[in-house]
Design an enzyme around this catalytic site. Sequence first.
Site: not given
Ligand code: PDD
Length: 285
Positions: A33, A52, A101, A149, A181, A205
């Site tokens: 996603y 990405r 499945r 992601k 993070e 990420l």
């Molecule tokens: N999440 N680290 C993780 C684990 C994340 O899920 C996200 C973003 C980020 C920041 O990435 P970016 O700057 O590209 O949004 C770092 C999104 C916003 C979400 O899951 O809603």
Amino acid sequence: MSRTVYVNGEYVAEEDAKISIFDRAFLMADGVYEVTSVIDQKICEFDGHMARLHRSLSELKMKPACADDELLAIHRELVERNDLDNGMIYLQITRGSAGDRDFVWPGDDVPSSIVLFTQDKDLVNAPTAKTGLKVISIEDQRWARRDIKTVQLLFPSMAKMEAKAQGKDDAWLTEDGLVNEGTSNNAYIVKDGAIITRHLSNDILHGITRASVLRYAKEAQMKVEERSFSIAEAQGADEAFCTAASAFVTPVVEIDGEAVGDGTPGPVATRLREIYIEESRKAAI
Ligand code: PDD
């Protein structure tokens, strides 16, 4: 009011949207996603999110559901149909449904599934920019490819709910005593003017907001150190903050019950937030 969402080639009311119960994301979290922010009806950082997305897809040997220009057109159409001034667009691509499945995927003939929907939120004027976030630390128990992601978000959502249960806002995920993070954002501290954030690897990420914020910081002659830091170092820092498409730059004012700095949003985080919003507004498409 019901949203118009996009599912596999069609714009439908959210209550009419349908995905197979055999979809691999439903059965196996086999999907990726992106979350892209919208400021004043324009899409922010589209190219970064697409780059990405392609990397996530290729790491999982998954097909793109459609070309980037089509995806941009869908993003824009959803903004228009939903009168979205500010907020986010969620995009999910899954391996699709093979009609049953089975751990073994039958192969390339099955089309991927694609879903997009809008989320209405005034990210620019979010109250947390002024109050800052209170975070707790939790041992990181996610899988080892956090650079992809995927929609496999069980551990981060449990960690965030644990933070909420403790009356806090978010959790910073730690491993071997060091901060990876946040549950859905990248984590930073500021010490003696230097911005410190964990170096990139498969363990975190690679945030699109992170890349832009570090670029803007360097352009503004701020010192940037990409390295790990501990919770103790973060508690002793002058400032802390996090970045994400859903948060831009948001100050962190407390970690495990200890105030960071004077316990209020610091000047570096506040300035970087201003720069990020200003630059994103200019570059949004
Ligand atoms: N999440 N680290 C993780 C684990 C994340 O899920 C996200 C973003 C980020 C920041 O990435 P970016 O700057 O590209 O949004 C770092 C999104 C916003 C979400 O899951 O809603």
